[in-house]
Design an enzyme around this catalytic site. Structure first.
Site, PDB file in Angstrom:
ATOM      1  N   LYS A  35       0.021   5.362  -6.020  1.00  0.00           N
ATOM      2  CA  LYS A  35      -0.991   5.375  -7.093  1.00  0.00           C
ATOM      3  C   LYS A  35      -1.879   6.608  -7.002  1.00  0.00           C
ATOM      4  O   LYS A  35      -2.133   7.289  -7.986  1.00  0.00           O
ATOM      5  CB  LYS A  35      -1.813   4.074  -7.000  1.00  0.00           C
ATOM      6  CG  LYS A  35      -2.982   3.924  -7.924  1.00  0.00           C
ATOM      7  CD  LYS A  35      -4.284   4.517  -7.441  1.00  0.00           C
ATOM      8  CE  LYS A  35      -4.722   4.146  -6.083  1.00  0.00           C
ATOM      9  NZ  LYS A  35      -5.202   2.786  -5.945  1.00  0.00           N
ATOM     10  N   GLU A  78      -6.866   1.906 -13.296  1.00  0.00           N
ATOM     11  CA  GLU A  78      -6.254   3.056 -12.627  1.00  0.00           C
ATOM     12  C   GLU A  78      -5.046   3.563 -13.422  1.00  0.00           C
ATOM     13  O   GLU A  78      -4.900   4.756 -13.678  1.00  0.00           O
ATOM     14  CB  GLU A  78      -5.852   2.689 -11.193  1.00  0.00           C
ATOM     15  CG  GLU A  78      -7.079   2.535 -10.297  1.00  0.00           C
ATOM     16  CD  GLU A  78      -6.759   2.144  -8.855  1.00  0.00           C
ATOM     17  OE1 GLU A  78      -5.628   1.701  -8.575  1.00  0.00           O
ATOM     18  OE2 GLU A  78      -7.664   2.290  -8.010  1.00  0.00           O
ATOM     19  N   GLU A 112     -25.797  14.919  -3.581  1.00  0.00           N
ATOM     20  CA  GLU A 112     -27.215  15.075  -3.218  1.00  0.00           C
ATOM     21  C   GLU A 112     -28.113  14.199  -4.096  1.00  0.00           C
ATOM     22  O   GLU A 112     -29.230  13.865  -3.732  1.00  0.00           O
ATOM     23  CB  GLU A 112     -27.665  16.538  -3.293  1.00  0.00           C
ATOM     24  CG  GLU A 112     -27.736  17.106  -4.692  1.00  0.00           C
ATOM     25  CD  GLU A 112     -28.205  18.564  -4.723  1.00  0.00           C
ATOM     26  OE1 GLU A 112     -29.163  18.889  -4.011  1.00  0.00           O
ATOM     27  OE2 GLU A 112     -27.591  19.374  -5.443  1.00  0.00           O
ATOM     28  N   TYR A 168      -8.739  -3.440 -11.031  1.00  0.00           N
ATOM     29  CA  TYR A 168      -8.465  -2.147 -10.409  1.00  0.00           C
ATOM     30  C   TYR A 168      -7.197  -1.508 -10.985  1.00  0.00           C
ATOM     31  O   TYR A 168      -7.186  -0.352 -11.381  1.00  0.00           O
ATOM     32  CB  TYR A 168      -8.198  -2.326  -8.914  1.00  0.00           C
ATOM     33  CG  TYR A 168      -9.367  -2.570  -8.010  1.00  0.00           C
ATOM     34  CD1 TYR A 168      -9.829  -1.568  -7.165  1.00  0.00           C
ATOM     35  CD2 TYR A 168      -9.987  -3.811  -7.938  1.00  0.00           C
ATOM     36  CE1 TYR A 168     -10.869  -1.776  -6.283  1.00  0.00           C
ATOM     37  CE2 TYR A 168     -11.034  -4.036  -7.063  1.00  0.00           C
ATOM     38  CZ  TYR A 168     -11.468  -3.018  -6.229  1.00  0.00           C
ATOM     39  OH  TYR A 168     -12.491  -3.238  -5.358  1.00  0.00           O
ATOM     40  N   HIS A 221     -26.792  21.170  -1.358  1.00  0.00           N
ATOM     41  CA  HIS A 221     -26.927  21.706  -2.699  1.00  0.00           C
ATOM     42  C   HIS A 221     -25.935  22.833  -2.946  1.00  0.00           C
ATOM     43  O   HIS A 221     -25.726  23.657  -2.046  1.00  0.00           O
ATOM     44  CB  HIS A 221     -28.362  22.230  -2.856  1.00  0.00           C
ATOM     45  CG  HIS A 221     -28.673  22.657  -4.251  1.00  0.00           C
ATOM     46  ND1 HIS A 221     -28.783  21.760  -5.294  1.00  0.00           N
ATOM     47  CD2 HIS A 221     -28.885  23.893  -4.776  1.00  0.00           C
ATOM     48  CE1 HIS A 221     -29.065  22.435  -6.397  1.00  0.00           C
ATOM     49  NE2 HIS A 221     -29.132  23.727  -6.117  1.00  0.00           N
ATOM     50  N   CYS A 275       0.824  -1.210   0.000  1.00  0.00           N
ATOM     51  CA  CYS A 275       0.000   0.000   0.000  1.00  0.00           C
ATOM     52  C   CYS A 275       0.857   1.258   0.000  1.00  0.00           C
ATOM     53  O   CYS A 275       0.671   2.160  -0.815  1.00  0.00           O
ATOM     54  CB  CYS A 275      -0.937  -0.023   1.202  1.00  0.00           C
ATOM     55  SG  CYS A 275      -1.789   1.532   1.456  1.00  0.00           S
ATOM     56  N   CYS A 327      -1.529   1.717  -3.065  1.00  0.00           N
ATOM     57  CA  CYS A 327      -2.525   2.778  -2.870  1.00  0.00           C
ATOM     58  C   CYS A 327      -1.940   4.189  -2.830  1.00  0.00           C
ATOM     59  O   CYS A 327      -2.450   5.095  -3.504  1.00  0.00           O
ATOM     60  CB  CYS A 327      -3.278   2.559  -1.561  1.00  0.00           C
ATOM     61  SG  CYS A 327      -3.528   0.840  -1.122  1.00  0.00           S
TER      62      CYS A 327
HETATM   63  P1  NDP Z   1      -7.677  -7.886 -10.335  1.00  0.00           P
HETATM   64  O1  NDP Z   1      -7.850  -9.255  -9.814  1.00  0.00           O
HETATM   65  O2  NDP Z   1      -8.556  -6.792  -9.849  1.00  0.00           O
HETATM   66  O3  NDP Z   1      -7.784  -7.908 -11.907  1.00  0.00           O
HETATM   67  C1  NDP Z   1      -7.002  -8.755 -12.690  1.00  0.00           C
HETATM   68  C2  NDP Z   1      -7.397  -8.540 -14.121  1.00  0.00           C
HETATM   69  O4  NDP Z   1      -6.531  -9.265 -14.971  1.00  0.00           O
HETATM   70  C3  NDP Z   1      -8.802  -9.009 -14.423  1.00  0.00           C
HETATM   71  O5  NDP Z   1      -9.387  -8.137 -15.348  1.00  0.00           O
HETATM   72  C4  NDP Z   1      -8.570 -10.381 -15.030  1.00  0.00           C
HETATM   73  O6  NDP Z   1      -9.571 -10.757 -15.933  1.00  0.00           O
HETATM   74  C5  NDP Z   1      -7.289 -10.142 -15.780  1.00  0.00           C
HETATM   75  N1  NDP Z   1      -6.514 -11.360 -15.977  1.00  0.00           N
HETATM   76  C6  NDP Z   1      -6.198 -12.291 -15.059  1.00  0.00           C
HETATM   77  N2  NDP Z   1      -5.438 -13.258 -15.612  1.00  0.00           N
HETATM   78  C7  NDP Z   1      -5.278 -12.918 -16.898  1.00  0.00           C
HETATM   79  C8  NDP Z   1      -4.609 -13.515 -17.995  1.00  0.00           C
HETATM   80  N3  NDP Z   1      -3.948 -14.673 -17.871  1.00  0.00           N
HETATM   81  N4  NDP Z   1      -4.647 -12.891 -19.195  1.00  0.00           N
HETATM   82  C9  NDP Z   1      -5.328 -11.726 -19.341  1.00  0.00           C
HETATM   83  N5  NDP Z   1      -5.979 -11.129 -18.361  1.00  0.00           N
HETATM   84  C10 NDP Z   1      -5.956 -11.708 -17.138  1.00  0.00           C
HETATM   85  O7  NDP Z   1      -6.142  -7.585 -10.119  1.00  0.00           O
HETATM   86  P2  NDP Z   1      -5.294  -6.272 -10.103  1.00  0.00           P
HETATM   87  O8  NDP Z   1      -3.948  -6.739 -10.491  1.00  0.00           O
HETATM   88  O9  NDP Z   1      -5.917  -5.167 -10.878  1.00  0.00           O
HETATM   89  O10 NDP Z   1      -5.337  -5.852  -8.581  1.00  0.00           O
HETATM   90  C11 NDP Z   1      -5.085  -6.798  -7.537  1.00  0.00           C
HETATM   91  C12 NDP Z   1      -5.950  -6.494  -6.349  1.00  0.00           C
HETATM   92  O11 NDP Z   1      -5.440  -5.367  -5.669  1.00  0.00           O
HETATM   93  C13 NDP Z   1      -7.386  -6.133  -6.679  1.00  0.00           C
HETATM   94  O12 NDP Z   1      -8.211  -7.239  -6.781  1.00  0.00           O
HETATM   95  C14 NDP Z   1      -7.783  -5.245  -5.549  1.00  0.00           C
HETATM   96  O13 NDP Z   1      -8.386  -6.016  -4.544  1.00  0.00           O
HETATM   97  C15 NDP Z   1      -6.489  -4.647  -5.075  1.00  0.00           C
HETATM   98  N6  NDP Z   1      -6.415  -3.246  -5.477  1.00  0.00           N
HETATM   99  C16 NDP Z   1      -7.291  -2.350  -4.935  1.00  0.00           C
HETATM  100  C17 NDP Z   1      -7.259  -1.033  -5.307  1.00  0.00           C
HETATM  101  C18 NDP Z   1      -8.231  -0.075  -4.731  1.00  0.00           C
HETATM  102  O14 NDP Z   1      -8.872  -0.392  -3.750  1.00  0.00           O
HETATM  103  N7  NDP Z   1      -8.390   1.092  -5.345  1.00  0.00           N
HETATM  104  C19 NDP Z   1      -6.283  -0.533  -6.263  1.00  0.00           C
HETATM  105  C20 NDP Z   1      -5.430  -1.563  -6.786  1.00  0.00           C
HETATM  106  C21 NDP Z   1      -5.503  -2.843  -6.392  1.00  0.00           C
HETATM  107  P3  NDP Z   1     -10.939 -11.480 -15.467  1.00  0.00           P
HETATM  108  O15 NDP Z   1     -11.783 -10.426 -14.858  1.00  0.00           O
HETATM  109  O16 NDP Z   1     -11.493 -11.981 -16.764  1.00  0.00           O
HETATM  110  O17 NDP Z   1     -10.548 -12.547 -14.528  1.00  0.00           O
END
Ligand code: NDP
Length: 460
Positions: free
Chosen positions: A51, A181, A440, A177, A435, A43, A48
């Protein structure tokens, strides 16, 4: 003479590990923590915090554009990436220091070294063996890049925070995410962004209206979103990279960034040898009290892969400290945990999506609002804001609250309290709005979308 060197030995000084260690020590436990990489974990160092700083930086380009309609003329604009990275690094170093001081103040012993579990009560760290009544594993996760030819040419979020040069064009792979982002961050900083997602629309798990609305907004801002696409391989092409897509299409870019999920950091630290059960994805299996299959070993945060969110890890750490050293066996309540995606524009959600609510409760009432924010009547921006409430028909309870728009996270945090308290739509309606704000709108949506129950003219 105590039986063990420590009451608690925590492996990993990220959000969860530090919280559990500090509070356990405050409850009177003798605590040590081992951290091999950076104080504050993902984080603070590669997640976080940096980012969000980058997201602020990227938004200025639009803010400068929008200022003209309000009478401002702004001269030449120039963005210097090394300045941003350097200033961010300084801030992170300051935060690293704060984390260390918090642990010192709580009299937690810090080992800046990798730790390995030797047996249910023994840890090897910094060349020696120490014992603890309880071991807490809070080792977090690490970005995963799928096994494709040329994967070593790709970067992940770990490297994106330290790039020496801002790429001219980037390919972002993934639809979670981190991918959305960073698409917004790089786009706002002037990078030409192509984002690929393997499914029909990104942000799987979020409300479908939100997913489509965000995709439209991002496209309006110039992000080249390509759904139903994946990368077959990456090759070097002079000083560029060439990603060959599954459609055969070639995309030439300066960098390829993979944001395809994060795997739990559970291997190579002696857990399996000590008898700790892992799931197929490497996540440590824990019970409601974060106890693993080895009774003296606990685990929290991204390494248990329940909800990879900092505030969740903090709460889990607190629960473990309460359970072990404060005489209060504490479980986590994972219902109505709000989260935000710091995309451009932001997304935030709490509670059930429309699909989840319909699956669980059948007919629900849906309220949506899609509008141009007041600011954009003068700014000239065509950005729109979207809000949605999902309401249970039988008792009027608000089950879900979703937003796409500026400061969505700030707004939905307040809504999360209402949902946690079980607020009804009537209580939302009885709340007087502030407002003029976008927020709102959440208390002024009056007309439910027609659904199967209303086709015969029944009132919403
Ligand atoms: P996520 O699990 O959110 O997303 C992974 C993405 O990669 C999905 O779209 C998934 O597709 C895709 N994917 C997975 N495997 C493959 C593959 N082999 N080929 C192509 N695409 C693939 O992971 P992130 O890395 O974005 O983030 C990790 C975690 O960190 C998040 O789940 C979140 O909990 C946390 N996070 C939170 C944030 C916040 O609160 N603002 C900010 C950043 C991270 P599919 O959907 O089809 O499985």
């Amino acid at each position: 003479m105590p039986k063990y060197d420590y009451d608690l030995f925590t492996i990993g000084a990220g959000s969860g590990g530090v919280r559990a260690s500090r509070f356990s020590a405050n409850f009177g436990a003798r605590v040590a923590v081992a951290e091999e990489r950076f104080m504050g974990g993902t984080c603070v160092n590669v997640g976080c915090i940096p980012k969000k700083l980058f997201a602020y930086a990227s938004h200025f380009s639009e803010d400068f554009e929008n200022a003209a309609g309000f009478g401002w003329s702004i001269g030449e604009r120039k963005f210097d990436w090394p300045t941003l990275v350097e200033n961010k690094n300084k801030e992170i170093e300051r935060l690293n220091g704060i984390y260390e001081r918090l642990l010192n103040a709580a009299k937690v012993e810090i080992f800046k070294a990798r730790a390995r579990v030797v047996d249910p009560h023994t840890i090897e760290v910094a060349g020696k063996r120490v014992t603890a009544e309880h071991i807490l594993v809070a080792t977090g996760g690490w970005p995963v890049v799928p096994d494709i030819p040329g994967k070593e040419l790709a970067i992940t979020s770990n490297e994106a925070f330290f790039l020496e040069k801002l790429p001219g064009k980037i390919l972002i792979v993934g639809g979670g995410y981190i991918a959305v982002e960073f698409a917004g961050i790089f786009g706002g900083l002037g990078v030409d962004v192509v984002q690929l997602y393997r499914g029909p629309v990104f942000l799987r798990g979020f409300d479908d209206d939100v997913r489509h609305f965000l995709a439209d907004e991002m496209r309006k801002k110039g992000i080249d979103l390509r759904f139903n696409h994946n990368v077959d391989c990456i090759e070097r092409s002079g000083d560029k990279l060439c990603a060959i897509l599954d459609s055969g299409l070639e995309v030439k870019v300066d960098a390829v960034m993979y944001c395809t999920g994060r795997a739990p950091n559970s291997r190579g630290i002696g857990l399996e040898e000590a008898g700790v059960e892992l799931g197929a994805d490497g996540a440590i299996k824990v019970d409601d009290y974060f106890q693993t299959s080895v009774p003296s070993i606990y685990a929290i945060g991204d390494v248990i892969d329940r909800m990879q969110l900092t505030p969740v890890a903090l709460a889990e750490g607190m629960a473990v400290a309460n359970t072990l050293f404060n005489g209060k066996r504490t479980k986590m309540d994972y219902a109505n945990v709000a989260s935000a995606v710091f995309s451009n524009p932001n997304v935030a959600s709490v509670g059930l999506t429309e699909t989840q609510a319909r699956e669980k409760y059948g007919r629900v009432r849906i309220f949506t609002s899609d509008f141009k924010a007041l600011k954009h009547t003068l700014s000239g921006s065509d950005e729109r804001t979207f809000m949605k409430l999902v309401v249970r028909r039988e008792d009027d309870r608000v089950l879900g609250c979703h937003m796409v728009g500026p400061d969505a996270g700030e707004i939905v945090q307040g809504m999360a309290i209402a949902l946690k308290c079980g607020a009804t739509k009537a209580q939302f309606d009885a709340t007087i709005g502030i407002h003029p704000t976008a927020a709102e709108e959440f208390v002024t949506m009056r007309t439910a979308a027609p659904d199967d129950g209303e086709k015969d003219g029944k009132a919403a």
